[in-house]
Design a protein around this motif. Sequence first.
Motif, mmCIF file in Angstrom:
data_model
loop_
_atom_site.group_PDB
_atom_site.id
_atom_site.type_symbol
_atom_site.label_atom_id
_atom_site.label_comp_id
_atom_site.label_asym_id
_atom_site.label_seq_id
_atom_site.Cartn_x
_atom_site.Cartn_y
_atom_site.Cartn_z
ATOM 1 N N ALA A 97 0.184 6.169 -7.174
ATOM 2 C CA ALA A 97 -1.065 6.890 -7.423
ATOM 3 C C ALA A 97 -0.864 8.401 -7.320
ATOM 4 O O ALA A 97 -1.428 9.180 -8.098
ATOM 5 C CB ALA A 97 -2.132 6.438 -6.424
ATOM 6 N N LYS A 98 -0.034 8.803 -6.370
ATOM 7 C CA LYS A 98 0.286 10.227 -6.202
ATOM 8 C C LYS A 98 0.927 10.794 -7.471
ATOM 9 O O LYS A 98 0.727 11.956 -7.817
ATOM 10 C CB LYS A 98 1.232 10.374 -5.010
ATOM 11 N N GLU A 118 1.855 1.534 -3.679
ATOM 12 C CA GLU A 118 0.694 1.880 -4.512
ATOM 13 C C GLU A 118 0.270 3.331 -4.299
ATOM 14 O O GLU A 118 -0.092 4.031 -5.257
ATOM 15 C CB GLU A 118 -0.466 0.927 -4.204
ATOM 16 N N GLY A 119 0.324 3.792 -3.049
ATOM 17 C CA GLY A 119 -0.028 5.181 -2.753
ATOM 18 C C GLY A 119 0.936 6.154 -3.411
ATOM 19 O O GLY A 119 0.532 7.198 -3.925
ATOM 20 N N SER A 123 0.832 -1.208 0.000
ATOM 21 C CA SER A 123 0.000 0.000 0.000
ATOM 22 C C SER A 123 0.867 1.258 0.000
ATOM 23 O O SER A 123 0.497 2.285 -0.583
ATOM 24 C CB SER A 123 -0.941 0.012 1.213
#
Length: 353
Positions: free
Chosen positions: A249-250, A245-246, A242
């Motif tokens: 995504a940012k 992934e974060g 996570s």
Amino acid sequence: MIPVYINGAACISVQDTLSENFSQNLSPENSAQVVKAIEPNYKEFIPPALIRRMSKTVKMSSVASHYALQEAGIENLDAIIVGTGMGCSQDSEKFLKNVIDNKEEFLTPTFFIQSTHNTVAGQIALGLQCHAYNFTYVNTSSSLEFSFLDAKLQINDGEAENILVGSTDEQTERTMELYKLNKTIKKEENLPVDYLNSTTDGVIWGEGSSFFVLGKDKTENSYAQLTDIQIRSRLNPDEAQSFIEGFLAKNKITNHDIDAIILGFSGDATSDVYYRKAMDLFQNSALLYYKHLSGEFNTASGFSTFMACHILKNQEIPEVMMINSLKKEEIKNILLYNHLGGNDHSLVLLEKA
């Protein structure tokens, strides 16, 4: 946001990374508890009178920064930023030994003065006669990443155009003895180590110095674009995916956009679990590792950044770094993931310049 480019890169490491064809001669180091950097002939770069007073990390950094600046064609810097985990530990040990041997009397201050962590950045500034912003980050394994973040923010805010960013760490005899005692370094009976499938704790300890010239303008020598950095001091293994992934995504991309990910497998069975969790996210990417070439140390990520720069520029991945056999036709995005002993996790995203 202003793009930030890496326009010069140089590295002194366990490998002969100052030579032109170093990528063809990379040799894994898996049988010694401690591996030492291949040092250049310092007399070619530093006056002999100064060499005697310099610790190893200052000498390595002086030469690596010289090469990086020469490559970038930069003479006037707006800032010098250095990241280090241990600083000038050789001089620290010498000073403490003098304190004990002389029973705290008649001490010369030289070793104490030169033992501070910011000695490296200061010595480089003195050599260049640079009076600009001069800063040192001491954040264990994320020292270089904090330095990159500082430089990137300054360029983005228009406060600087060209910044020298470096990372450096040296070995010392007493510290290595202590690392063996507290099991940071692998026991001899657990060598040679299989970095990807280790069942024992501890690492092979290395050293090195890596320097980069960051600038707001793309040049003919540009290696990569430094897109983003993210740092987290603590993570549970289950949070690794996570965290990544974060970060992606940012930056408005997904794991499918990552052409190669460079992981810091160190052979420490307990902490390498983070990298195995990360690998599961990148089934369609080239999976790479590097600490079998550099050894583990506080700023080992400087070696991986240097290798990533050359991979992006030359569009070639050294076979010795590959975990899987996947190679994409074009390498546009490389993600670097590193930590030290399960602490101070960092992600660095580099794009083809």
